[in-house]
Design an enzyme around this catalytic site. Structure first.
Site, short mmCIF file in Angstrom:
data_model
loop_
_atom_site.label_atom_id
_atom_site.label_comp_id
_atom_site.label_asym_id
_atom_site.label_seq_id
_atom_site.Cartn_x
_atom_site.Cartn_y
_atom_site.Cartn_z
N ASP A 93 3.75 9.43 -5.27
CA ASP A 93 4.82 9.19 -4.30
C ASP A 93 4.70 10.19 -3.15
O ASP A 93 4.61 11.41 -3.38
CB ASP A 93 6.19 9.35 -4.97
CG ASP A 93 6.49 8.21 -5.93
OD1 ASP A 93 5.83 7.17 -5.82
OD2 ASP A 93 7.38 8.36 -6.77
N ASP A 136 -3.49 6.72 -0.21
CA ASP A 136 -3.61 5.90 0.99
C ASP A 136 -2.75 6.47 2.12
O ASP A 136 -2.64 5.86 3.18
CB ASP A 136 -3.22 4.45 0.70
CG ASP A 136 -1.84 4.31 0.08
OD1 ASP A 136 -1.30 5.33 -0.42
OD2 ASP A 136 -1.28 3.19 0.10
N GLU A 189 3.14 9.69 -17.27
CA GLU A 189 3.94 8.90 -16.33
C GLU A 189 5.41 9.28 -16.46
O GLU A 189 5.95 9.31 -17.56
CB GLU A 189 3.75 7.41 -16.59
CG GLU A 189 4.64 6.49 -15.79
CD GLU A 189 4.55 6.72 -14.28
OE1 GLU A 189 5.62 6.83 -13.65
OE2 GLU A 189 3.42 6.81 -13.76
N ASP A 225 -4.86 11.57 -16.52
CA ASP A 225 -4.44 10.87 -15.30
C ASP A 225 -2.96 11.11 -15.10
O ASP A 225 -2.13 10.59 -15.85
CB ASP A 225 -4.75 9.37 -15.42
CG ASP A 225 -4.51 8.61 -14.12
OD1 ASP A 225 -4.90 9.14 -13.05
OD2 ASP A 225 -3.96 7.51 -14.17
#
Length: 211
Positions: free
Chosen positions: A119, A155, A65, A40
């Site tokens: 982002d 989104d 991350e 991920d």
């Protein structure tokens, strides 16, 4: 425990994110390193990765991350939960994905990659900061097996279209459907996905398979 403030956005091109990471010993990281691996990219607080690790114990999960405090916090939380099939780490995926995969040697178990709600970097001059750059696409494909999957969710339709375009340019990747997927292929959600759906807003999803 003191609350650590974490910046929502960091510039992956800045000098401090260009430093190579120490590569893990995967035999020390996972009790069963040969199990199928899901990576991920942009794991944030690790909510999605932790839920997936609980729901699919027959898989290993690796969260990458770029915001170091989030990576460290999520790794501590994972240890509290006792999820031995999950590892969360700080790195710049554009710099570190290839060496991480090469460190597995011939035993690379990668089967699936997710990039979820990254982002957007709306300004044109900042779009080179977006995570899914052509070089990373090439790296992902190089280490995925045939029929391995890349799943993207956002989104922000503009960003989702950009990711679909970049992935679609690679001759070894095929999109599984022309339209956005109506539902997530995963049994778990990210924080951002949950909030977006609760607000009644759309999520743009696509799956690409290596052929």
């Amino acid at each position: 425990m003191a609350v650590v403030r974490v910046r929502q956005h960091v510039n992956p091109l800045s000098e401090k994110y260009q430093i190579p990471i120490d590569l893990p010993d995967w035999n020390q990281v996972f009790p069963h390193p040969q199990r199928p691996l899901h990576i991920d990219i942009g794991s944030a607080k690790g909510v999605f990765a932790m839920a997936m690790a609980e729901l699919q114990p027959e898989w290993n999960f690796l969260g990458l991350e770029i915001r170091k405090p989030l990576a460290e916090q999520s790794q501590r939380r994972k240890e509290e939960l006792g999820l031995s099939n999950l590892h969360l780490m700080f790195c710049n995926a554009n710099l570190s994905f290839r060496p991480l995969m090469e460190s597995w040697g011939d035993a690379n178990p990668l089967q699936q990659i997710s990039i979820q709600f990254p982002d957007p970097w709306f300004k044109k001059r900042h779009q080179k900061r977006r995570v899914l750059q052509p070089a990373l696409v090439n790296d992902l494909v190089d280490f995925l097996p045939n029929a391995g999957r890349i799943i993207i969710q956002s989104d922000v339709e503009e960003l989702a279209l950009d990711m679909v375009e970049r992935l679609g340019e690679h001759p070894q990747l095929a999109r599984t459907a022309e339209d956005w997927l109506p539902e997530s292929p995963f049994p778990a959600q990210t924080d951002r996905e949950r909030v977006t759906l609760e607000q009644g807003l759309p999520v743009y999803r696509a799956i690409f398979v290596k052929k």
